[in-house]
Design a protein around this motif. Sequence first.
Motif, PDB file in Angstrom:
ATOM      1  N   VAL A   1       0.837  -1.207   0.000  1.00 18.07           N
ATOM      2  CA  VAL A   1       0.000   0.000   0.000  1.00 18.07           C
ATOM      3  C   VAL A   1       0.867   1.250   0.000  1.00 18.07           C
ATOM      4  O   VAL A   1       0.671   2.166  -0.807  1.00 18.07           O
ATOM      5  CB  VAL A   1      -0.933   0.007   1.233  1.00 18.07           C
ATOM      6  CG1 VAL A   1      -1.644   1.353   1.344  1.00 18.07           C
ATOM      7  CG2 VAL A   1      -1.965  -1.104   1.132  1.00 18.07           C
ATOM      8  N   CYS A   2       1.843   1.291   0.905  1.00 17.60           N
ATOM      9  CA  CYS A   2       2.670   2.505   1.050  1.00 17.60           C
ATOM     10  C   CYS A   2       3.554   2.749  -0.168  1.00 17.60           C
ATOM     11  O   CYS A   2       3.980   3.884  -0.402  1.00 17.60           O
ATOM     12  CB  CYS A   2       3.516   2.399   2.313  1.00 17.60           C
ATOM     13  SG  CYS A   2       2.532   2.457   3.834  1.00 17.60           S
ATOM     14  N   ALA A   3       3.847   1.708  -0.947  1.00 16.19           N
ATOM     15  CA  ALA A   3       4.705   1.856  -2.126  1.00 16.19           C
ATOM     16  C   ALA A   3       3.928   2.195  -3.394  1.00 16.19           C
ATOM     17  O   ALA A   3       4.528   2.377  -4.457  1.00 16.19           O
ATOM     18  CB  ALA A   3       5.519   0.575  -2.349  1.00 16.19           C
ATOM     19  N   LEU A   4       2.603   2.296  -3.310  1.00 14.80           N
ATOM     20  CA  LEU A   4       1.804   2.612  -4.495  1.00 14.80           C
ATOM     21  C   LEU A   4       2.106   4.012  -5.016  1.00 14.80           C
ATOM     22  O   LEU A   4       2.264   4.961  -4.247  1.00 14.80           O
ATOM     23  CB  LEU A   4       0.311   2.521  -4.173  1.00 14.80           C
ATOM     24  CG  LEU A   4      -0.298   1.133  -3.990  1.00 14.80           C
ATOM     25  CD1 LEU A   4      -1.760   1.263  -3.567  1.00 14.80           C
ATOM     26  CD2 LEU A   4      -0.189   0.310  -5.265  1.00 14.80           C
TER      27      LEU A   4
ATOM     28  N   LEU B   1       8.747  16.827  -2.143  1.00 16.53           N
ATOM     29  CA  LEU B   1       8.651  15.837  -3.207  1.00 16.53           C
ATOM     30  C   LEU B   1       9.478  14.627  -2.794  1.00 16.53           C
ATOM     31  O   LEU B   1      10.426  14.734  -2.008  1.00 16.53           O
ATOM     32  CB  LEU B   1       9.170  16.416  -4.527  1.00 16.53           C
ATOM     33  CG  LEU B   1       8.424  17.657  -5.030  1.00 16.53           C
ATOM     34  CD1 LEU B   1       9.074  18.171  -6.318  1.00 16.53           C
ATOM     35  CD2 LEU B   1       6.940  17.368  -5.260  1.00 16.53           C
ATOM     36  N   ASN B   2       9.129  13.480  -3.338  1.00 18.63           N
ATOM     37  CA  ASN B   2       9.760  12.225  -2.925  1.00 18.63           C
ATOM     38  C   ASN B   2      10.631  11.655  -4.039  1.00 18.63           C
ATOM     39  O   ASN B   2      10.299  11.769  -5.226  1.00 18.63           O
ATOM     40  CB  ASN B   2       8.683  11.222  -2.509  1.00 18.63           C
ATOM     41  CG  ASN B   2       7.864  11.743  -1.343  1.00 18.63           C
ATOM     42  OD1 ASN B   2       8.383  11.939  -0.256  1.00 18.63           O
ATOM     43  ND2 ASN B   2       6.575  11.992  -1.575  1.00 18.63           N
TER      44      ASN B   2
ATOM     45  N   TYR C   1      13.845   9.185  -0.188  1.00 17.42           N
ATOM     46  CA  TYR C   1      14.157  10.472   0.429  1.00 17.42           C
ATOM     47  C   TYR C   1      13.038  11.469   0.104  1.00 17.42           C
ATOM     48  O   TYR C   1      12.417  11.387  -0.960  1.00 17.42           O
ATOM     49  CB  TYR C   1      15.486  11.022  -0.090  1.00 17.42           C
ATOM     50  CG  TYR C   1      16.662  10.148   0.241  1.00 17.42           C
ATOM     51  CD1 TYR C   1      17.326  10.275   1.459  1.00 17.42           C
ATOM     52  CD2 TYR C   1      17.107   9.184  -0.661  1.00 17.42           C
ATOM     53  CE1 TYR C   1      18.404   9.460   1.773  1.00 17.42           C
ATOM     54  CE2 TYR C   1      18.188   8.360  -0.358  1.00 17.42           C
ATOM     55  CZ  TYR C   1      18.830   8.509   0.863  1.00 17.42           C
ATOM     56  OH  TYR C   1      19.895   7.696   1.173  1.00 17.42           O
ATOM     57  N   SER C   2      12.808  12.409   1.015  1.00 18.61           N
ATOM     58  CA  SER C   2      11.867  13.513   0.792  1.00 18.61           C
ATOM     59  C   SER C   2      12.638  14.822   0.880  1.00 18.61           C
ATOM     60  O   SER C   2      13.396  15.033   1.830  1.00 18.61           O
ATOM     61  CB  SER C   2      10.746  13.500   1.837  1.00 18.61           C
ATOM     62  OG  SER C   2       9.937  12.350   1.704  1.00 18.61           O
ATOM     63  N   LEU C   3      12.441  15.688  -0.115  1.00 24.07           N
ATOM     64  CA  LEU C   3      13.102  16.986  -0.141  1.00 24.07           C
ATOM     65  C   LEU C   3      12.066  18.075  -0.399  1.00 24.07           C
ATOM     66  O   LEU C   3      11.166  17.892  -1.224  1.00 24.07           O
ATOM     67  CB  LEU C   3      14.162  17.047  -1.245  1.00 24.07           C
ATOM     68  CG  LEU C   3      15.359  16.094  -1.137  1.00 24.07           C
ATOM     69  CD1 LEU C   3      16.242  16.242  -2.370  1.00 24.07           C
ATOM     70  CD2 LEU C   3      16.161  16.364   0.123  1.00 24.07           C
ATOM     71  N   GLN C   4      12.193  19.194   0.312  1.00 29.80           N
ATOM     72  CA  GLN C   4      11.303  20.315   0.046  1.00 29.80           C
ATOM     73  C   GLN C   4      11.589  20.870  -1.348  1.00 29.80           C
ATOM     74  O   GLN C   4      12.704  20.769  -1.859  1.00 29.80           O
ATOM     75  CB  GLN C   4      11.487  21.399   1.104  1.00 29.80           C
ATOM     76  CG  GLN C   4      10.969  20.984   2.476  1.00 29.80           C
ATOM     77  CD  GLN C   4      11.111  22.070   3.518  1.00 29.80           C
ATOM     78  OE1 GLN C   4      11.780  23.071   3.311  1.00 29.80           O
ATOM     79  NE2 GLN C   4      10.463  21.867   4.651  1.00 29.80           N
TER      80      GLN C   4
ATOM     81  N   ILE D   1       9.498  10.131  -7.444  1.00 36.63           N
ATOM     82  CA  ILE D   1       8.487   9.072  -7.412  1.00 36.63           C
ATOM     83  C   ILE D   1       7.217   9.661  -6.803  1.00 36.63           C
ATOM     84  O   ILE D   1       7.255  10.352  -5.777  1.00 36.63           O
ATOM     85  CB  ILE D   1       9.003   7.836  -6.632  1.00 36.63           C
ATOM     86  CG1 ILE D   1       7.988   6.690  -6.690  1.00 36.63           C
ATOM     87  CG2 ILE D   1       9.374   8.185  -5.185  1.00 36.63           C
ATOM     88  CD1 ILE D   1       8.550   5.355  -6.211  1.00 36.63           C
ATOM     89  N   ASP D   2       6.076   9.411  -7.444  1.00 38.00           N
ATOM     90  CA  ASP D   2       4.803  10.059  -7.102  1.00 38.00           C
ATOM     91  C   ASP D   2       3.937   9.128  -6.253  1.00 38.00           C
ATOM     92  O   ASP D   2       3.030   8.454  -6.755  1.00 38.00           O
ATOM     93  CB  ASP D   2       4.084  10.447  -8.404  1.00 38.00           C
ATOM     94  CG  ASP D   2       2.901  11.370  -8.159  1.00 38.00           C
ATOM     95  OD1 ASP D   2       2.792  11.917  -7.051  1.00 38.00           O
ATOM     96  OD2 ASP D   2       2.090  11.535  -9.096  1.00 38.00           O
ATOM     97  N   PHE D   3       4.214   9.079  -4.953  1.00 37.94           N
ATOM     98  CA  PHE D   3       3.489   8.166  -4.075  1.00 37.94           C
ATOM     99  C   PHE D   3       2.036   8.596  -3.876  1.00 37.94           C
ATOM    100  O   PHE D   3       1.707   9.783  -3.923  1.00 37.94           O
ATOM    101  CB  PHE D   3       4.170   8.084  -2.709  1.00 37.94           C
ATOM    102  CG  PHE D   3       5.434   7.269  -2.695  1.00 37.94           C
ATOM    103  CD1 PHE D   3       5.409   5.922  -3.030  1.00 37.94           C
ATOM    104  CD2 PHE D   3       6.646   7.845  -2.355  1.00 37.94           C
ATOM    105  CE1 PHE D   3       6.570   5.163  -3.024  1.00 37.94           C
ATOM    106  CE2 PHE D   3       7.813   7.101  -2.336  1.00 37.94           C
ATOM    107  CZ  PHE D   3       7.772   5.754  -2.675  1.00 37.94           C
TER     108      PHE D   3
END
Length: 431
Positions: free
Chosen positions: A232-235, A305-306, A322-325, A337-339
Amino acid sequence: MAKGSVRKKGKKWYYRFYVENESGDLVQKEYAGTESKSETEALLRKAMEDYEAKKFVARSENVTVGDLLDMWIEEEVKPGNLSNGTVMAYQGAVGRIKQFPIGSRKLKTVTSEHLQMFFDLLSFGGTNADGTKVKPISKGYMRQFSAVMQGAFRFAVFPKRLITFNPMQYIKIRQKQECYELFNEDSEDGLTVPTISYDQFKTLTDYLKKKDNPALLPIQIAYYTGLRIGEVCALTWQDIDLKEQTITVRRSMRYNGARHKTEVGTTKRSKIRTVDFCDTLATILKAARTEQHKNRFKYGELYSLNYYKQVQEKGRSYYELYSLQRSEEVPVDYREIDFVCLRPDGCFESSSTVGIACRTASKKIPGLEGFHFHQLRHTFTSNLLSNGAAPKDVQELLGHADVSTTMNIYAHSTREAKRSSARLLDKVVGD
């Protein structure tokens, strides 16, 4: 102290020193240095210091079971062709085994009797040699621990030649015999798979909505699709076809404790499958997509964004997250990647965080004591089977290896399903 020297070949310097092989003989090992003699000499000194520090442990008579398990992971498991998820599971099992006294026992003193006592302790529970209490572990963990110990001890015999025979070959995994109350007035069979009712699901989702908890969307998706928590979390939104109402399950998210990274990898069986979903979930997903677009404008440059980054280690690929502003500079090796499952600020919602949210809810909501995320998968399957879905279809939706796995797990899903099956006989006799 080991003896060493440096020499120049072409433009590069090399360093070499003598080490003991498995037979105790001195053999020379050579390694590439740099184009600087002084730097290469520094590498030589560091290498010899490391060797001297590790030489005591390296002698076969000093190797413990814990040392063997670490060697097996580094030299056989990691360079092998097992999935990253399996490698991570084996590393976790090794960590747990090393916490028991068997982990510090010298390998050459281990007998089949020691190993049998260890596995009996895991199966039945009891008291460790150090006085600590041990609870029985599940059959799944028993199979995992057995696979780890079997593999490590085979590795110790060959190619390491640390011992001459494998004592694990004589071990039997014994399970506690089931006890039944012949005269118990309770009619329940005790085999019911844990599920939650629709009312309980509504109570859970209402609780999460009030808390503005981002675990809400993963839980809703799992309830209506039966996906595992990592799936689910990787969708991503590219995996979801809102028009055809299908989800393509191709990856899973997990926290790699050994590497201290959240990663995406293959699903449990490394298979890609397609799962259809209902109108209710379609409405939920459309609303979530709209809300995420609003949050992009609301947070502006602070919206995250991820990204994933591919890392190679010992011939194995890891995909770190990773998540970056939006205001931050993105490294060249990051890929966006667009989770689907996001926090309000755009950061991905991790499987670990969702699991924590479920455990918290189980303590806060009356009637949901002991609830965990995987019960949503049980519930999805129970709902389908009890309403007439074909077992083969359910198997494919869940991604099980074969239909017997589905039926073995969910044969005792609900009392209502069994009651309906029994009443089919009324139709046979015409009542």
